[in-house]
Scaffold this active site. Structure first.
Site, PDB file in Angstrom:
ATOM      1  N   PRO A 155       0.846  -1.209   0.000  1.00 40.29           N
ATOM      2  CG  PRO A 155       0.083  -0.972   2.196  1.00 40.29           C
ATOM      3  CD  PRO A 155       0.829  -1.909   1.304  1.00 40.29           C
ATOM      4  CG  ASP A 162       5.519   0.040   2.853  1.00 36.64           C
ATOM      5  OD1 ASP A 162       4.310   0.082   3.153  1.00 36.64           O
ATOM      6  OD2 ASP A 162       6.217  -0.984   2.982  1.00 36.64           O
ATOM      7  CG  HIS A 163       0.164   5.023   3.989  1.00 35.87           C
ATOM      8  ND1 HIS A 163       0.479   5.503   5.246  1.00 35.87           N
ATOM      9  CD2 HIS A 163      -0.776   5.879   3.499  1.00 35.87           C
ATOM     10  CE1 HIS A 163      -0.230   6.585   5.505  1.00 35.87           C
ATOM     11  NE2 HIS A 163      -1.012   6.830   4.454  1.00 35.87           N
ATOM     12  NE  ARG A 164       3.710  -2.811   3.935  1.00 36.42           N
ATOM     13  CZ  ARG A 164       4.399  -3.870   3.489  1.00 36.42           C
ATOM     14  NH1 ARG A 164       3.938  -5.090   3.718  1.00 36.42           N
ATOM     15  NH2 ARG A 164       5.533  -3.698   2.844  1.00 36.42           N
TER      16      ARG A 164
END
Length: 474
Positions: A276, A446-448
């Site tokens: 994501p 990386d939105h994690r």
């Protein structure tokens, strides 16, 4: 060196034991007569397709350095293999004879599969050829011995990709082959560099007279042949010269299979879709950076090195943007800041890595970058020179592109797309209209692991460094 498959020898069965139960022919296993024990009469070893990188699943044979039937010495190059990142020499662990070539030049094979057989003695070549023919027959694959010994290692010695110029010809009686760099069964002996140079200059080695030991073709022989050919072309008419120089165009409507590198890029891009991501853009004024570049350009400093250095210094203050998440359950604050920079190549792209970019001075960084680019385009990069990046730069600004988005490489936290620096009309703080050079950068993350506030902080820090670049030359 790659870690290859290691198993036992392929034994030759003594005729007196062929009628016994299967267990009676295995090494060190007794038959019904306890005094009889199988003793291997020959050693036929398999040369396996090595794993030259962590992402490699198959390799392509660029060229066989040795011909079928040639004698090999331990540590001697046997074949050049194209991995997903570079071309590498594969060397033999043992002395022996290249008895049978299973995978021809231009063909591909999965990692761990046999590409050739090595015989311990010249007398065993016929046995190896018979073994290769049996293994090649589809109906006999299941019955082929599965007990083998790996005999090759790989060394990251880059070699330019060579074209397939001949097919392997196996004589039924003696099992010899005509090597692509041979004529009438007689090999043209040339140094590796001479072969590479001949490929680059378009020189046919079969027409070159060697001046080295035992008639070996060396680099100066190839250069002399190329000079002679160039002079002959120069004397031709201009029309003929133009026709000779014309390159074949792309055949419209044709379907072209992926190269090994394109396959690797395809796998990585598909893998990146599982992450994501989000994107943040920022406009940076580059007047001060442009002035610095003009001042130190004569000392060999490149704009790519300046951008990499500025990015690295900004990451020092924003370590989460230099982090990475690989398992989806945790993330790592990377201990080094290694800036990977995308480089376009024929048939794909690669990302050479400027390691510890925050600690290396700008002059050394520029020299290192030039070295990496040269090695990348010659397909000579070592695995640690393209697979250790912690943050990636993609710069299309040099082509006049003002803004774009980049796809996040798997295993990293962020990638920054750099657009061109262009004159822009802006409003000054005192309300007047002025002209400044500005560039647009867009970061994909990386939105994690990385959030909007993290990227905003990183980009603000980067803008301050670029707009006041005195720290870049320290």
């Amino acid at each position: 060196m790659s870690h290859l498959l290691r198993t036992a020898f392929i034994p030759t069965k003594p005729p007196s034991l062929h009628h016994h139960h299967r267990s009676s022919v295995l090494p060190n296993v007794h038959t019904t007569r306890p005094t009889i024990r199988f003793v291997p009469r020959s050693k036929i070893r398999e040369i396996f397709m090595p794993a030259l990188s962590s992402t490699m699943t198959e390799g392509k044979i660029v060229s066989w350095v040795k011909s079928q039937g040639d004698k090999l010495s331990k540590g001697e190059s046997v074949v050049v293999v194209e991995s997903d990142k570079a071309d590498m020499d594969v060397e033999s662990f043992y002395d022996g004879y290249l008895a049978a070539i299973i995978v021809d030049e231009g063909s591909s094979a999965p990692v761990g599969s046999a590409i050739a057989l090595l015989a311990e003695s010249e007398e065993e070549i016929a046995v190896a050829l018979e073994q290769a023919q049996k293994s090649a027959a589809p109906e006999e694959v299941a019955a082929a011995p599965a007990v083998t010994e790996s005999v090759v290692s790989s060394e990251s010695v880059g070699v330019e990709k060579q074209k397939k110029v001949a097919e392997q010809v196996v004589a039924p009686a003696i099992g010899t082959a005509v090597h692509p760099a041979s004529e009438g069964g007689k090999r043209v002996v040339a140094s590796p560099y001479a072969k590479k140079l001949a490929k680059e200059l378009g020189v046919d080695l079969r027409g070159v007279v060697g001046s080295g030991p035992n008639g070996r073709v060396v680099a100066k022989d190839v250069e002399a042949a190329a000079t002679l050919a160039a002079s002959e072309v120069a004397t031709a008419s201009s029309d003929n010269a133009a026709a000779a120089a014309a390159l074949p165009g792309v055949e419209l409507g044709s379907t072209v299979p992926f190269t090994t590198m394109q396959n690797a890029v395809s796998r990585n891009m598909v893998e990146s879709l599982a992450v994501p991501t989000f994107r943040v853009g920022y406009t940076i004024t580059t007047d001060a950076l442009d002035a610095l570049y003009k001042k130190i350009k004569s000392k060999g400093v490149t704009m790519t090195a300046l951008l990499a250095k500025a990015t690295a210094l900004a990451l020092v203050q924003n370590p989460v943007v230099n982090s990475s998440c690989r398992d989806g359950k945790s993330f790592t604050y990377n201990s080094s800041i290694n800036i990977a920079v995308a480089v376009a190549m024929d048939g794909g792209l690669i990302t050479p890595v400027l390691q510890d970019a925050d600690k290396v001075d700008i002059y050394s960084l520029s020299r290192k970058w030039k070295e990496l680019v040269d090695k990348a385009r010659a397909k000579q990069l070592q695995p640690h020179e393209y697979s250790t990046g912690t943050f990636t730069l993609s710069n299309l600004g040099m082509f006049g592109v003002d803004r774009f988005d980049a796809i996040l490489p798997p295993g990293t936290g962020a990638i920054m797309a750099v657009g061109a620096s262009q004159p822009t009309v802006v409003a000054t703080k005192d309300g007047r209209i002025g002209m400044k050079n500005q560039m647009q950068v867009n970061v994909t993350a990386d939105h994690r692991v990385i959030y909007g506030a993290d990227l905003a902080s990183f980009l603000q820090t980067l803008a301050k460094i670029i707009e006041d670049p005195k720290d870049l030359t320290l």
